[in-house]
Design a protein around this motif. Structure first.
Motif: not given
Length: 683
Positions: A93-100, A416-422
């Motif tokens: 959707x374009x939020x990128x790191x912020x949305x993650x 961002x990468x920590x959020x992707x792990x979750x």
């Protein structure tokens, strides 16, 4: 005034586009690459130099560590690219790191990422522009003498280009970006051919210089710290990688697939160019020093303050192509230009992120709307203003600015990468399809390694760069965080205060009575029109109100009022200090105190004029009254306009301009043959 400003606006940014033409502004991959990846691609022009500058502290002997530092940067680049390929598929959707971060780690983590990215985007513009100015200044002395002015001019030009729209600016920036990439690859290929096949000896212009080491014989912890600092400086090559994940909505369909492909192409190109330049710098024996005037030694003496230290890429190009050759000049020009255009990554990332933050009520809502060219114009202007301020404060000095760099981007990388792990952990708890689970586990492993590696680099960057200026970037993040938190609290408080209740309330209950007051100064047509309108409203009570500033004028007003037989009662307020606003305000407040459940309608006759300068001569008392009455509860203000002849003339001029067509602007069909008129025979 609108016509006066509209003409130059159309000349600078073009005609306005309809909202339904948004699809026409979407980018194909060949244009998206220079638009979103110009920053990481152009950073190879200064990232190798930053590595050598730090290593020069220990002398030339430390240069042999540069290939290993390059390998570490390459591993980090591939890790980040692989991690962000997961992001663009999971959050298109374009939020990128912020949305993650916001979705998986909570609003505070999301706001931290947003603050880091906003700071990094501003620094991207400042660093890219100042680096380009310094590269250009080596050839044009005027640019060096007026660095700040030239940098501000370039920022203004880039702002205007981006206000014309993403697609138009992308087409404009694509050519120099591709020329730069092609020039670097030709330089690497030709240098490799000369060295490996022809066995030519290539020497950089500084190959005969020696470096005076600031700290000789570094070992143990001191050497490790130096290598970590050199590695953190080389990580400047990774800035801008996150812009693609923030800009997925700008891609053509399939958006996620095209964004992932562009990420992979960007990573491959940047890594190859970075490694190639480092290898050629070692082969041609490039010498760099943080203080070249004193630390570079030639023929046993310091080189002196008059020496201008050229970037690594410039020295390598001179060694490979020869100074003054066609390819050398082309690459030098493309390098300077692409460094200017590298700021375009931020011009696309900052406004889009600002729009998302505005939608989430963390920034003013004006940043959420698109401008005439379907770009987020307010965000573009805000970014330009912040970057200009930074350039002026730091005197357009890239050496000072680059110390502030990359802190924010690694904060966003890590969270961002920590959020992707979750994210993957949450989906794995409910997914039962073996194939999908296998894909999720593989993606989680990539993001886990990415989070660990970027977190480690973040610690290294903070430790090695904090005292060199990184604290300023952290302070900027804190300011952004506090400002956005305050904006969100304000919007939440206002939303709670104005929310419509389910049952009856004071706002929905009809007032007991409406007391209308018509403000007048003398009897003329605007006054009569305002009185007629007030009578039409059929208020419970109606009166005319005037302020006694000049007794003679007040007496004349009363006499004419009686002579005309106006049925509306006239009330005159005394004003011993010749004020107009305060007596009216006090009178209206008195009406409210006497009957708190009544509504007071204040009716003000106003002139409508046709020229901007006429506004200075009329309606000033009305403006002051309306401004003060806004803060009085239960009071409604109504303006009754009266159009003067100048406003009618202005309306006719506007209509004529609208109907006018330039010669040749209107297409007409083929001329129809006119029937010949019958001729009467001559007698």
């Amino acid at each position: 005034m609108s016509k006066l400003t509209d003409v130059p606006k159309r000349i600078l940014i073009g005609r306005a586009l309809r909202s339904d033409r948004l699809g026409e502004t979407l980018l194909p991959k060949r244009i998206a690459l220079p638009v979103f990846a110009s920053d990481p691609l152009s950073s190879v022009a200064y990232a190798p130099g930053e590595v050598l500058l730090v290593l020069s502290i220990a002398g030339v002997s430390a240069y042999h560590f540069s290939p290993w530092i390059a390998v570490a940067v390459v591993v980090l680049m591939f890790t980040v690219v692989a991690s962000y390929r997961q992001n663009v598929h999971a959050y298109p959707s374009g939020g990128g790191d912020y949305e993650v971060a916001n979705t998986n780690l909570g609003p505070r983590a999301g706001l931290t990422v947003a603050s880091a990215l906003l700071v990094d985007y501003v620094l991207t513009v400042a660093v890219s522009i100042t680096s380009g100015i310094e590269n250009l200044g080596s050839a044009v002395p005027f640019v060096v003498e007026h660095k700040v002015l030239c940098a501000v001019v370039v920022i203004v030009l880039l702002t205007l280009m981006n206000l014309r729209g993403v697609k138009e600016s992308g087409k404009l920036f694509a050519i120099p970006t591709y020329v730069f990439v092609a020039g670097v690859f030709i330089m690497i290929a030709w240098g490799a051919f000369r060295g490996l096949v022809l066995n030519d000896t290539m020497r950089a212009p500084t190959s005969d210089y020696h470096i005076k080491a600031e700290h000789q014989g570094l070992a143990g912890f001191a050497l490790v710290f130096l290598l970590l600092r050199a590695f953190s400086s080389g990580c400047a090559a990774l800035t801008g990688v996150e812009a693609i994940s923030n800009g997925v909505p700008a891609f053509r369909k399939p958006k996620s697939k095209n964004a992932a492909s562009t990420l992979a192409a960007m990573g491959l190109l940047a890594v190859t160019m970075f490694c190639g330049i480092i290898a050629l710098a070692m082969t041609t024996k490039v010498r760099m020093a943080e203080n070249p005037a004193t630390d570079l030694i030639h023929n046993g003496v310091p080189i002196g303050a008059g020496y201008v230290q050229n970037p690594v890429i410039s020295q390598v190009a001179e060694a490979v192509f020869g100074k003054g050759s066609f390819l050398f000049i082309v690459l030098a020009a493309a390098t300077a230009l692409v460094l200017f255009l590298a700021a375009n990554t931020a011009y696309n990332g900052f406004p889009l992120l600002g729009s998302i933050l505005a939608q989430d009520r963390y920034l003013p809502r004006q940043l959420h709307t698109r401008g005439d060219r379907l770009a987020f114009s307010n965000g573009i202007v805000l970014l330009a203003g912040a970057a200009t301020l930074l350039v002026v404060i730091y005197g357009a000095d890239s050496t000072r600015l680059i110390q502030l760099y990359i802190v924010g981007v690694f904060v966003s990388f890590t969270l961002s990468q920590t959020g992707m792990v979750r994210h993957w952990n949450r989906h794995l708890r409910t997914e039962r399809d073996p194939a999908k689970r296998s894909h999720m586990i593989r993606s989680r492993a990539i993001n886990t390694f990415g989070a660990f590696f970027t977190g480690l680099v973040l610690v290294v960057v903070l430790v090695t760069k904090f005292t060199h200026g990184a604290w300023v970037a952290l302070l900027g993040m804190v300011i952004f965080y506090a400002t956005m938190s305050a904006i969100r609290k304000h919007y939440d408080r206002v939303a709670e205060e104005i929310a419509a209740p389910e049952g009856p309330s004071d706002d929905s209950v009809r007032p007991s009575r409406v007391h209308s007051v018509v403000l007048i100064s003398k009897i003329h047509r605007p006054t009569l029109r305002a009185l007629a309108y007030a009578k039409l409203m059929r208020s419970d009570t109606l009166e005319a109100l005037s302020v006694n500033v000049d007794p003679a004028e007040t007496k004349a007003l009363r006499e004419e009022w009686e002579r005309r037989g106006i049925t509306v009662p006239l009330k005159v307020l005394d004003s011993p200090y010749r004020e107009i606003t305060r007596p009216v305000i006090e009178y209206v407040k008195g009406l409210r105190r006497e009957s708190p459940r009544d509504a007071v309608s204040v009716i003000i006759p106003e002139y409508v004029v046709g020229h901007w300068y006429e506004h200075l001569l009329h309606n000033q008392s009305a403006l002051r009254l309306k401004g003060r009455l806004l803060f009085t509860p239960g009071v409604m203000v109504t303006s009754v306009p009266y159009q003067l002849e100048s406003s009618e003339a202005a309306k006719q001029r506007a209509r004529r301009r609208q109907d006018w067509n330039a010669p040749g602007a209107v297409r007409r069909g083929p001329a129809e043959e006119r029937p010949k008129e019958p001729t009467t025979p001559k007698v």
